[in-house]
Design an enzyme around this catalytic site. Structure first.
Site, PDB file in Angstrom:
ATOM      1  N   SER A 146       0.852  -1.195   0.000  1.00 18.34           N
ATOM      2  CA  SER A 146       0.000   0.000   0.000  1.00 18.34           C
ATOM      3  C   SER A 146       0.878   1.233   0.000  1.00 18.34           C
ATOM      4  O   SER A 146       1.986   1.216   0.563  1.00 18.34           O
ATOM      5  CB  SER A 146      -0.898   0.020   1.240  1.00 18.34           C
ATOM      6  OG  SER A 146      -1.552   1.271   1.372  1.00 18.34           O
ATOM      7  N   TYR A 159      -2.571  -1.187  10.041  1.00 15.82           N
ATOM      8  CA  TYR A 159      -2.522  -1.397   8.591  1.00 15.82           C
ATOM      9  C   TYR A 159      -1.212  -0.879   8.005  1.00 15.82           C
ATOM     10  O   TYR A 159      -0.552  -1.564   7.220  1.00 15.82           O
ATOM     11  CB  TYR A 159      -3.713  -0.692   7.943  1.00 15.82           C
ATOM     12  CG  TYR A 159      -3.850  -0.917   6.452  1.00 15.82           C
ATOM     13  CD1 TYR A 159      -4.400  -2.097   5.963  1.00 15.82           C
ATOM     14  CD2 TYR A 159      -3.446   0.059   5.540  1.00 15.82           C
ATOM     15  CE1 TYR A 159      -4.539  -2.297   4.605  1.00 15.82           C
ATOM     16  CE2 TYR A 159      -3.584  -0.137   4.181  1.00 15.82           C
ATOM     17  CZ  TYR A 159      -4.135  -1.324   3.712  1.00 15.82           C
ATOM     18  OH  TYR A 159      -4.262  -1.516   2.359  1.00 15.82           O
TER      19      TYR A 159
END
Length: 256
Positions: A146, A159
């Site tokens: 990401s 995350y």
């Protein structure tokens, strides 16, 4: 137009029941791969495999919880039993960001997210590599990271931590497995229009119209197929001299 750059290749795509994983599985089938649709969601996973078959592709659904080592080993074994080998893997399965500040994160959600986004990616990578080394002939693995690993926003510490670790894991695996002809790379998606992102925005009380300009110089969200195209290039022989890199597909987010 999609060219048959994965003709006769066997590819596993985890998290393939929806979102970027679904788009990747379908694109890889268009490119000639025999695709294993791997996901915990049986109903949606079977639907994706059926859609590929109805479009003239070849697909097999396998249910898997990637946080469970035995299930990941079974995924690889079933793939090889059905198709004979494993050439490509896209490790995409993940759960939503935690939406919590560092000083207030929920330990239970931290453990759940890490078990899938980090440990699950590590387990799939581990057993994919074992199979590719055993059979010989090289291979290509793409981990889905990401842009948050490079330019995080506040409020999703678990995350961000997991995805940053995926980037590091990718580099280690690339260095270790280059002598086997196995390439390991990563794609770092920016703001992609998926159910996961919409759910995360809803939890933050934000609309897509508000969010998109903060993440994209195009002032729009990306599409799952745009991520799938990056994975396809890394999976194919077109990127035969590329390993250990993470490619941002983020509409300029990490450039400004």
């Amino acid at each position: 137009m999609t060219f048959p750059v994965l003709a006769d290749k066997v590819a596993i795509v985890t998290g393939a029941a929806m979102g970027m994983g679904e788009e990747t599985a379908k694109l890889f089938a268009e490119a000639g791969a025999r695709v294993v649709v791997a996901d915990f969601n049986e109903e949606k996973g079977r639907a994706v495999a059926a859609a590929i078959e109805q479009s003239g592709g070849e697909a097999l659904y396998i249910k898997v919880d990637i946080s469970d080592s035995r299930q990941v080993q079974a995924l690889i074994a079933q793939t090889v039993a059905h198709y004979g080998r494993l050439d490509v893997a896209i490790n995409n399965a993940a759960i939503s960001p935690d939406n919590a500040l560092v000083e207030d994160f929920d330990e239970n959600y931290w453990d759940r997210l890490m078990s899938i986004d980090l440990k699950g990616t590590a387990l799939t990578l581990k057993y994919e590599l074992q199979q590719m080394v055993k059979q010989g002939g090289g291979g290509s693995i793409v981990n889905i990271a990401s842009v948050s690993a490079f330019r995080p926003q506040g409020g999703d510490v678990a995350y961000v931590s997991a995805k940053a670790a995926v980037v590091g894991m990718t580099k280690v695996a690339a260095v270790e497995n280059g002598p086997h002809g196995i390439r390991v790379n990563a794609v770092a998606p920016g703001a992609i229009d998926t159910a996961m992102l919409r759910s995360s925005l809803g939890a933050r009380g934000m609309t897509i119209e508000e969010f998109a300009p903060t993440m994209s110089v195009f002032n729009r969200l990306g599409h799952g197929r745009e991520i799938a195209q990056a994975s396809l290039w890394l999976a194919s022989d077109a990127s035969s001299y590329v390993t250990g890199v993470t490619i941002p597909v983020d509409a300029g987010y990490t450039s400004r």
